[in-house]
Motif scaffolding. Structure first.
Motif, PDB file in Angstrom:
ATOM      1  N   UNK A   1      25.024  34.298  84.067  1.00 39.68           N
ATOM      2  CA  UNK A   1      25.928  34.091  82.951  1.00 39.68           C
ATOM      3  C   UNK A   1      26.904  35.258  82.851  1.00 39.68           C
ATOM      4  N   UNK A   2      28.100  34.980  82.474  1.00 42.17           N
ATOM      5  CA  UNK A   2      29.136  36.009  82.356  1.00 42.17           C
ATOM      6  C   UNK A   2      28.940  36.841  81.094  1.00 42.17           C
ATOM      7  N   UNK A   3      29.378  38.074  81.182  1.00 47.07           N
ATOM      8  CA  UNK A   3      29.297  39.002  80.055  1.00 47.07           C
ATOM      9  C   UNK A   3      30.702  39.283  79.540  1.00 47.07           C
ATOM     10  N   UNK A   4      30.835  39.641  78.250  1.00 42.79           N
ATOM     11  CA  UNK A   4      32.156  40.025  77.739  1.00 42.79           C
ATOM     12  C   UNK A   4      32.712  41.208  78.534  1.00 42.79           C
ATOM     13  N   UNK A   5      34.022  41.282  78.596  1.00 42.93           N
ATOM     14  CA  UNK A   5      34.683  42.385  79.296  1.00 42.93           C
ATOM     15  C   UNK A   5      36.002  42.665  78.597  1.00 42.93           C
ATOM     16  N   UNK A   6      36.662  43.745  79.006  1.00 42.29           N
ATOM     17  CA  UNK A   6      37.909  44.198  78.404  1.00 42.29           C
ATOM     18  C   UNK A   6      38.990  44.277  79.474  1.00 42.29           C
ATOM     19  N   UNK A   7      40.214  43.965  79.074  1.00 44.73           N
ATOM     20  CA  UNK A   7      41.377  44.081  79.954  1.00 44.73           C
ATOM     21  C   UNK A   7      42.444  44.873  79.212  1.00 44.73           C
ATOM     22  N   UNK A   8      43.140  45.726  79.937  1.00 41.96           N
ATOM     23  CA  UNK A   8      44.196  46.561  79.358  1.00 41.96           C
ATOM     24  C   UNK A   8      45.548  45.978  79.747  1.00 41.96           C
ATOM     25  N   UNK A   9      46.432  45.846  78.746  1.00 44.66           N
ATOM     26  CA  UNK A   9      47.749  45.243  78.986  1.00 44.66           C
ATOM     27  C   UNK A   9      48.838  46.081  78.333  1.00 44.66           C
ATOM     28  N   UNK A  10      49.851  46.407  79.120  1.00 46.75           N
ATOM     29  CA  UNK A  10      51.046  47.060  78.599  1.00 46.75           C
ATOM     30  C   UNK A  10      51.909  45.968  77.972  1.00 46.75           C
ATOM     31  N   UNK A  11      52.213  46.093  76.685  1.00 45.75           N
ATOM     32  CA  UNK A  11      52.952  45.044  75.959  1.00 45.75           C
ATOM     33  C   UNK A  11      54.339  44.796  76.553  1.00 45.75           C
ATOM     34  N   UNK A  12      54.972  45.818  77.074  1.00 42.65           N
ATOM     35  CA  UNK A  12      56.320  45.655  77.633  1.00 42.65           C
ATOM     36  C   UNK A  12      56.278  45.002  79.010  1.00 42.65           C
ATOM     37  N   UNK A  13      55.316  45.360  79.822  1.00 43.80           N
ATOM     38  CA  UNK A  13      55.246  44.871  81.199  1.00 43.80           C
ATOM     39  C   UNK A  13      54.418  43.600  81.351  1.00 43.80           C
ATOM     40  N   UNK A  14      53.551  43.332  80.392  1.00 44.57           N
ATOM     41  CA  UNK A  14      52.683  42.170  80.488  1.00 44.57           C
ATOM     42  C   UNK A  14      51.457  42.472  81.336  1.00 44.57           C
ATOM     43  N   UNK A  15      50.621  41.470  81.521  1.00 46.69           N
ATOM     44  CA  UNK A  15      49.395  41.709  82.277  1.00 46.69           C
ATOM     45  C   UNK A  15      49.663  41.909  83.756  1.00 46.69           C
ATOM     46  N   UNK A  39      53.660  55.926  80.195  1.00 49.75           N
ATOM     47  CA  UNK A  39      54.636  54.929  79.722  1.00 49.75           C
ATOM     48  C   UNK A  39      55.007  55.229  78.276  1.00 49.75           C
ATOM     49  N   UNK A  40      55.710  56.347  78.044  1.00 46.90           N
ATOM     50  CA  UNK A  40      56.024  56.748  76.673  1.00 46.90           C
ATOM     51  C   UNK A  40      56.721  55.632  75.888  1.00 46.90           C
ATOM     52  N   UNK A  41      56.250  55.419  74.682  1.00 45.54           N
ATOM     53  CA  UNK A  41      56.846  54.422  73.794  1.00 45.54           C
ATOM     54  C   UNK A  41      56.276  53.023  73.953  1.00 45.54           C
ATOM     55  N   UNK A  42      55.585  52.746  75.054  1.00 45.43           N
ATOM     56  CA  UNK A  42      55.002  51.419  75.261  1.00 45.43           C
ATOM     57  C   UNK A  42      53.678  51.299  74.503  1.00 45.43           C
ATOM     58  N   UNK A  43      53.450  50.143  73.924  1.00 46.88           N
ATOM     59  CA  UNK A  43      52.146  49.849  73.337  1.00 46.88           C
ATOM     60  C   UNK A  43      51.255  49.318  74.441  1.00 46.88           C
ATOM     61  N   UNK A  44      50.047  49.860  74.518  1.00 42.36           N
ATOM     62  CA  UNK A  44      49.086  49.429  75.529  1.00 42.36           C
ATOM     63  C   UNK A  44      47.856  48.910  74.789  1.00 42.36           C
ATOM     64  N   UNK A  45      47.582  47.643  74.969  1.00 44.90           N
ATOM     65  CA  UNK A  45      46.505  46.979  74.233  1.00 44.90           C
ATOM     66  C   UNK A  45      45.234  46.878  75.065  1.00 44.90           C
ATOM     67  N   UNK A  46      44.109  46.920  74.367  1.00 47.92           N
ATOM     68  CA  UNK A  46      42.813  46.613  74.952  1.00 47.92           C
ATOM     69  C   UNK A  46      42.405  45.259  74.387  1.00 47.92           C
ATOM     70  N   UNK A  47      42.217  44.284  75.284  1.00 46.65           N
ATOM     71  CA  UNK A  47      41.838  42.941  74.874  1.00 46.65           C
ATOM     72  C   UNK A  47      40.405  42.662  75.321  1.00 46.65           C
ATOM     73  N   UNK A  48      39.653  41.980  74.467  1.00 47.94           N
ATOM     74  CA  UNK A  48      38.260  41.657  74.779  1.00 47.94           C
ATOM     75  C   UNK A  48      38.132  40.155  75.007  1.00 47.94           C
ATOM     76  N   UNK A  49      37.516  39.789  76.113  1.00 49.51           N
ATOM     77  CA  UNK A  49      37.219  38.376  76.364  1.00 49.51           C
ATOM     78  C   UNK A  49      36.063  37.977  75.452  1.00 49.51           C
ATOM     79  N   UNK A  50      36.230  36.884  74.751  1.00 47.44           N
ATOM     80  CA  UNK A  50      35.187  36.446  73.820  1.00 47.44           C
ATOM     81  C   UNK A  50      34.489  35.174  74.284  1.00 47.44           C
TER      82      UNK A  50
END
Length: 74
Positions: A1-15, A39-50
């Motif tokens: 069975x798969x486990x939750x994981x996290x992916x990091x995405x730069x909001x300006x550049x996309x995944x 990447x100064x000024x870029x928002x970098x998000x941490x997304x969790x697979x649910x």
């Protein structure tokens, strides 16, 4: 069975075309901070697979009905 994981995405550049699956939030947070520092000024998000979806049935589609009495040797 798969486990939750996290992916990091730069909001300006996309995944990324090949995103890295981080096993823990701490690893993903560290990677987000690393990317943000270059990447100064870029928002970098941490997304969790649910969760995920899987279609468990495959549908067969015949192109034509084969003649099962045909004596074609293979």
């Amino acid at each position: 069975m798969s486990q939750p994981f996290y992916i990091v995405i730069n909001a300006r550049l996309g995944p990324s075309s090949h995103p890295h699956k981080h096993e823990t939030f701490h690893e993903a947070q560290h990677e987000a901070e690393r990317i943000a520092s270059i990447s100064p000024g870029d928002k970098v998000f941490v997304l969790r697979a649910v969760g995920f979806a899987v279609k468990k049935r495959a549908d067969w589609v015949d192109f034509e009905q084969p003649d099962l009495d045909d004596e074609i040797p293979f």
